[in-house]
Enzyme design. Sequence first.
Site, short mmCIF file in Angstrom:
data_model
loop_
_atom_site.label_atom_id
_atom_site.label_comp_id
_atom_site.label_asym_id
_atom_site.label_seq_id
_atom_site.Cartn_x
_atom_site.Cartn_y
_atom_site.Cartn_z
N CYS A 49 0.83 -1.20 0.00
CA CYS A 49 0.00 0.00 0.00
C CYS A 49 0.87 1.25 0.00
O CYS A 49 1.78 1.38 0.82
CB CYS A 49 -0.88 -0.01 1.24
N CYS A 68 -2.80 0.21 9.10
CA CYS A 68 -1.90 -0.95 9.16
C CYS A 68 -0.60 -0.56 9.87
O CYS A 68 -0.13 0.56 9.73
CB CYS A 68 -1.54 -1.43 7.74
N CYS A 83 -7.71 0.91 -0.71
CA CYS A 83 -7.25 0.31 0.55
C CYS A 83 -7.10 -1.18 0.32
O CYS A 83 -8.04 -1.85 -0.11
CB CYS A 83 -8.25 0.58 1.67
N PHE A 118 -20.75 -13.53 26.20
CA PHE A 118 -20.45 -12.45 25.24
C PHE A 118 -20.79 -12.99 23.83
O PHE A 118 -19.95 -12.98 22.93
CB PHE A 118 -18.97 -12.03 25.31
N ASP A 130 -25.36 -8.06 32.01
CA ASP A 130 -24.06 -7.39 32.07
C ASP A 130 -23.06 -8.37 32.69
O ASP A 130 -23.13 -8.66 33.89
CB ASP A 130 -24.16 -6.11 32.91
N CYS A 133 -9.43 -10.80 21.87
CA CYS A 133 -8.80 -9.83 20.97
C CYS A 133 -7.74 -9.03 21.72
O CYS A 133 -7.26 -8.02 21.21
CB CYS A 133 -9.86 -8.91 20.35
#
Length: 438
Positions: free
Chosen positions: A73, A82, A160, A298, A346, A393
């Site tokens: 890119c 990135c 992109c 979740f 929650d 994550c």
Amino acid sequence: MKTEATVSVETRIEDLSHDGRGVGRIEGKVWFVEGALPGETVSVKRLKGRRSYSTGVVDSIIVESTDRVTPKCGYFGICGGCAVQHLSYPGQLDFKKKVVSDAFIGAHVPLPDHIDILSADPWAYRRRARLGVRYVRKKGGALVGFRERNNSYITGLEVCEVLVKSVSDLLPSLRGLIEQLSVRDQLPQIEVAVGENATALVFRHLKPLTGADRNALAVFGELHQTQIFTQSKGPKTVTALWPTEPDPLNYPLEKFGLTIEFSPVDFVQINGEINERLVEIITSWLDLNHQDEVLDLFCGLGNFSLASAQTAKKVLGVEGEPSLVQKAELNAARNHIQNVTFKTRDLFDEGIVDWIEGNFSKVIVDPPRSGAREALKRVVDYVKPEAIAYVSCNPATLARDSADLIESGFYRLDRLLVADMFPHTAHVETAALFRRVS
Ligand SMILES: C[S@@+](CC[C@H](N)C(=O)[O-])C[C@H]1O[C@@H](n2cnc3c(N)ncnc32)[C@H](O)[C@@H]1O
């Protein structure tokens, strides 16, 4: 060697930081150097000097790493989308493995014999994005793209390489569209969501749209066969403009014969191919059978719950966002799945909880970046399943929560996998499998 006070200094890069910057030392002080790779000797231009470290950017490379590649890119280095395109793809995978193993070692969690890797096509994978918009007449009009690396400016992207190609192809015409709108300087972002059946763009606007604006947006939608939504305030104000009654977006989980519907602002995993394979891996790790009762914490739209329900006796999905729970229920109904129920709760709540009630033999957790410490404490105290699959994550909170699980004395870490959900960025998706030992 020159000193820190001069414009450029030379250093050897020993490591990569978790956000993809080279780490070197100059006169005993740590430097984080953008664009530098381990094994390189580089000349560095200083960006900021702090008491305990400095930041800089590569000025020139004196000794080059064999892992260095030319970024595909042209915006790389400016665009903040990135971080590691200058590192070969195998090098990126090794880097992500190291981020995970460093986090586990730091949390004193013994690593399994090896860390598995899941990767797919590293280009044109991104099906969900929030593009920034800025109208700067002096800079030649509208800019559409991700934020620049070290500031809040928008990179004006014409293309992109990580966005799904059909969306990347729209970037130049989006620019033209924004320039036509009366609200062009009151339009901070466009959310992009790509389904298997359609692409949607959500235009956030801070001032009311005129009739001409609405017309221009509708013409754009029709011309590019792209669903257009507008958003004047929070997510509840997202309204379809073209077509007025769009088909819901969807993605498949082919192996499970499932189609999952979602709206353009719902959470979906960014990389469809990796998501599909990750769902297969998690369900196979858990070795689900017809007696299993599964708790999916979740659970979002029911990504893992619905796939698990194909084999398990029953599944309970728990999620904090009511609109996602509602869609998870609709997804179950549309896919004719009757052995799954969902609750809105929650999961960071430290009070009394009811979602522990059941005979859950297997648990899936897929929390946001802050992790699942409170929820996992409940799981260990009251549920004690045979196996826990944790999708994360954020390696730091995964390592912290893994340490809690192991210190409880009831679980051992059995499998660890880095899933390259976000190639060319420094983001790391990890999955871990824990088995009960006592
Ligand atoms: C990483 S996503 C995973 C979603 C889903 N498992 C999937 O694969 O699509 C994390 C989910 O946690 C939910 N969440 C965030 N904070 C929460 C909380 N305090 N309680 C319950 N759910 C929460 C988010 O709404 C989101 O759906």
